[in-house]
Design a protein around this motif. Sequence first.
Motif, PDB file in Angstrom:
ATOM      1  N   GLU A  55      57.709  26.590 -87.452  1.00 54.85           N
ATOM      2  CA  GLU A  55      58.745  27.622 -87.394  1.00 54.85           C
ATOM      3  C   GLU A  55      58.093  28.973 -87.181  1.00 54.85           C
ATOM      4  N   THR A  56      58.761  29.827 -86.419  1.00 52.22           N
ATOM      5  CA  THR A  56      58.313  31.221 -86.398  1.00 52.22           C
ATOM      6  C   THR A  56      59.501  32.076 -86.835  1.00 52.22           C
ATOM      7  N   HIS A  57      59.189  33.158 -87.564  1.00 55.37           N
ATOM      8  CA  HIS A  57      60.232  34.066 -88.054  1.00 55.37           C
ATOM      9  C   HIS A  57      59.919  35.474 -87.588  1.00 55.37           C
ATOM     10  N   GLY A  58      60.749  36.004 -86.717  1.00 57.10           N
ATOM     11  CA  GLY A  58      60.578  37.387 -86.251  1.00 57.10           C
ATOM     12  C   GLY A  58      59.201  37.646 -85.677  1.00 57.10           C
ATOM     13  N   LEU A  59      58.628  36.639 -85.025  1.00 56.23           N
ATOM     14  CA  LEU A  59      57.242  36.736 -84.562  1.00 56.23           C
ATOM     15  C   LEU A  59      57.142  37.670 -83.361  1.00 56.23           C
ATOM     16  N   GLY A  60      56.230  38.645 -83.438  1.00 59.29           N
ATOM     17  CA  GLY A  60      56.108  39.609 -82.343  1.00 59.29           C
ATOM     18  C   GLY A  60      54.691  40.078 -82.127  1.00 59.29           C
TER      19      GLY A  60
ATOM     20  N   ALA B 282      55.129  42.161 -75.729  1.00 63.97           N
ATOM     21  CA  ALA B 282      54.926  40.908 -74.998  1.00 63.97           C
ATOM     22  C   ALA B 282      55.716  39.766 -75.630  1.00 63.97           C
ATOM     23  N   VAL B 283      55.741  39.756 -76.969  1.00 68.53           N
ATOM     24  CA  VAL B 283      56.592  38.819 -77.706  1.00 68.53           C
ATOM     25  C   VAL B 283      57.380  39.665 -78.699  1.00 68.53           C
ATOM     26  N   ASP B 284      58.691  39.461 -78.712  1.00 65.37           N
ATOM     27  CA  ASP B 284      59.561  40.433 -79.374  1.00 65.37           C
ATOM     28  C   ASP B 284      60.459  39.760 -80.410  1.00 65.37           C
TER      29      ASP B 284
ATOM     30  N   THR C 264      52.482  32.584 -72.837  1.00 65.90           N
ATOM     31  CA  THR C 264      51.109  32.361 -73.305  1.00 65.90           C
ATOM     32  C   THR C 264      50.849  33.138 -74.594  1.00 65.90           C
ATOM     33  N   THR C 265      51.328  34.366 -74.643  1.00 65.04           N
ATOM     34  CA  THR C 265      51.141  35.160 -75.858  1.00 65.04           C
ATOM     35  C   THR C 265      51.834  34.489 -77.044  1.00 65.04           C
ATOM     36  N   PHE C 266      53.036  33.963 -76.816  1.00 62.96           N
ATOM     37  CA  PHE C 266      53.783  33.325 -77.908  1.00 62.96           C
ATOM     38  C   PHE C 266      53.007  32.136 -78.476  1.00 62.96           C
ATOM     39  N   VAL C 267      52.529  31.234 -77.605  1.00 65.95           N
ATOM     40  CA  VAL C 267      51.794  30.082 -78.146  1.00 65.95           C
ATOM     41  C   VAL C 267      50.436  30.508 -78.706  1.00 65.95           C
ATOM     42  N   SER C 268      49.872  31.608 -78.178  1.00 66.03           N
ATOM     43  CA  SER C 268      48.599  32.099 -78.730  1.00 66.03           C
ATOM     44  C   SER C 268      48.783  32.622 -80.151  1.00 66.03           C
ATOM     45  N   LEU C 269      49.969  33.162 -80.434  1.00 69.67           N
ATOM     46  CA  LEU C 269      50.275  33.593 -81.799  1.00 69.67           C
ATOM     47  C   LEU C 269      50.369  32.384 -82.717  1.00 69.67           C
ATOM     48  N   ILE C 270      50.906  31.287 -82.171  1.00 70.08           N
ATOM     49  CA  ILE C 270      51.060  30.076 -82.978  1.00 70.08           C
ATOM     50  C   ILE C 270      49.694  29.473 -83.311  1.00 70.08           C
ATOM     51  N   CYS C 271      48.799  29.435 -82.310  1.00 69.45           N
ATOM     52  CA  CYS C 271      47.506  28.782 -82.573  1.00 69.45           C
ATOM     53  C   CYS C 271      46.473  29.758 -83.107  1.00 69.45           C
ATOM     54  N   GLY C 272      46.810  31.030 -83.193  1.00 68.07           N
ATOM     55  CA  GLY C 272      45.923  31.975 -83.872  1.00 68.07           C
ATOM     56  C   GLY C 272      44.918  32.682 -82.978  1.00 68.07           C
ATOM     57  N   ARG C 273      44.997  32.482 -81.675  1.00 69.39           N
ATOM     58  CA  ARG C 273      44.069  33.184 -80.774  1.00 69.39           C
ATOM     59  C   ARG C 273      44.386  34.663 -80.721  1.00 69.39           C
ATOM     60  N   VAL C 274      45.667  34.983 -80.918  1.00 67.42           N
ATOM     61  CA  VAL C 274      46.122  36.369 -80.869  1.00 67.42           C
ATOM     62  C   VAL C 274      46.782  36.675 -82.213  1.00 67.42           C
ATOM     63  N   ALA C 275      46.493  37.860 -82.752  1.00 71.75           N
ATOM     64  CA  ALA C 275      47.080  38.228 -84.046  1.00 71.75           C
ATOM     65  C   ALA C 275      48.449  38.854 -83.821  1.00 71.75           C
ATOM     66  N   PRO C 276      49.426  38.540 -84.672  1.00 68.69           N
ATOM     67  CA  PRO C 276      50.767  39.099 -84.503  1.00 68.69           C
ATOM     68  C   PRO C 276      50.832  40.546 -84.969  1.00 68.69           C
ATOM     69  N   THR C 277      51.757  41.319 -84.384  1.00 69.51           N
ATOM     70  CA  THR C 277      52.003  42.645 -84.937  1.00 69.51           C
ATOM     71  C   THR C 277      53.128  42.577 -85.967  1.00 69.51           C
ATOM     72  N   GLU C 278      53.965  41.536 -85.859  1.00 70.35           N
ATOM     73  CA  GLU C 278      54.935  41.321 -86.936  1.00 70.35           C
ATOM     74  C   GLU C 278      55.366  39.863 -86.978  1.00 70.35           C
TER      75      GLU C 278
END
Lengths: 246, 321
Positions: A9-14, A22-24, A47-61
Amino acid sequence: MATVSPLLETHGLGRSFGGLRAVDGVDFSLPEGETHAIIGPNGAGKTTFVSLICGRVAPTEGRVVFDGQDISKMPAHKRVRAGIAYTFQITSVFANLTAFDNVALAVQRQLIDDHERGLSAHALTEHGLDALEKVGLAEHAHKVAGNLSYGHQRLLEVAMGLALRPRLLILDEPTQGLSDSEIENFVALVRQIGEEATVLLIEHNMDVVMALAERITVMEQGRILAQGAPAEIRANQAVQQAYLGG
Amino acid sequence: MTRLTPSTKSIALHIGVVFALLALNFLLPEYHRGVFARVLVLAVFAMGYNLAFGYTGLLSLGHAMFFAAGLYGAGLTIYHLEWSVWPAFGTGLAAGAALALVVGFLALRTTGVAFMIVTLMFAQVFYLMTLYFTTYTRGEEGLVLPQETRVLGFSGGMLDLSDPSTRYLVALSLFTLVLAAILFLVRAPYGRSLIAIRENEERMRMLGYDVFANKLASVVISGIFCAASGAAYAVLFGYVGSGFAAIQYSILPLLWVLVGGAATTLGPLIGTLFMFYVIDTASSYTTAHLMVVGLVLIGVILFFPKGIIGTVRERWLPWLP
Ligand SMILES: Nc1ncnc2c1ncn2[C@@H]1O[C@H](COP(=O)(O)OP(=O)(O)O)[C@@H](O)[C@H]1O
Ligand SMILES: [Mg+2]
């Protein structure tokens, strides 16, 4: 029937890059066992969205919850160990190593880090060959990865993901640059993988999407535009205008 | 005829090299035996550097501090505290390990050019400290360890480390130990993951590897080997001075490894030996020896772009580790 909690699950992931969102604020939920496709125009944030899921990119929120556990702060390598595997949009194999040694790196990490699993060297070889077998590269096991055809390198990329025995396999545009016959084999492969693992697939080829996905998410400008079964998506007016080209 | 596997061949080669070096102790004239003893000790420094630079891809410009940590760890405890050689040597290793752990932990937050600069700065601080505490170190002038302190208790007897043959054999023993350790490391899964991290760090992270921890371990092992070289240098040659902590001693192992072949097990030895004799020969003919050295280096780079052993491996002997 009791509702089973979703695998992811993602909640308000940005995520913002400078001023660009890029992800809002994405709320997303993926049940265990589903094969789910994400589509959307280039730059939509897939790509940014799945990168947030796997941890390659850090979320801003926002938050990411995997198997009931909040993993928002977990580093990428630990998420991999928790069962999330990511295959790169840009082929990223070890060109100097043989195909087998590439998957062996995926397998061997379990030997180094997870002593408690007690994998023997023999089991590791078997496990590695097994992953190559699944993608149909067993006969190329001892070829140097850099000398494999582009299509085979993409398959090797998937084999490395499979060798991790993930619960969630994320495939980022896996069929990009493959020939029609290769795509056909690929669809069969993902269908087979989908029987054991949950698959999150970013894909541009609509035939592939329609053949594989149980549900589809359409992204545009960092947001979810629509979500549903393939038939619903095909019938959706907004999607047709934004993406399917009329 | 039975065909040898690459692994048998490479182990046989390494054993052969060690035996050849052992034979040289009895064959070499006195002067050259002294040079070889020094080269063997400094080759350990180069092998340690090679683990971080060649195998892990970490271009450090500060490894002089690890060599000097071993040098001072052993030298100061012998000189001021009158410790015997074994505990002094152990102190050198511990100093190198602790320093590598701290420096690695901080410097590995950076990559590329920033990593070069951060390691350079740490080494510079270390160098300035050896000058600052000049009461204990006597700075550039350094300390000479009295001959009677340089004896090694070994299986009941006492070895005089200033004796040329003993010195050579002790240097060779250390070299052999570290060579064996490196050979084992790079063939083990850990070594393969270091090379893979060098090739594609992001990929390794997404295979579940803790890249930071792996690199840190590599820096610490590298630091321990370099410190072992420094500590051995102190007790075998009896001199401890700030010059060994200066920038020059961070550049030298890089040169030795590049000339011999980065990420090869025997390259550091060949590179160190080669550079030693080039400088030695050049300076006996001309006072402009650095120019000759520069020309030879350009020649090596042109004809052996991957270093001597690296190029031999690429062209003729792919099984070389
Ligand atoms: N590392 C980054 N730095 C700056 N902008 C980025 C970065 N990664 C992606 N973007 C931008 O974010 C948007 C979404 O990119 P991406 O997630 O790659 O889209 P998609 O995969 O859907 O094509 C694009 O506008 C892209 O330029
Ligand atoms: Mg993309």
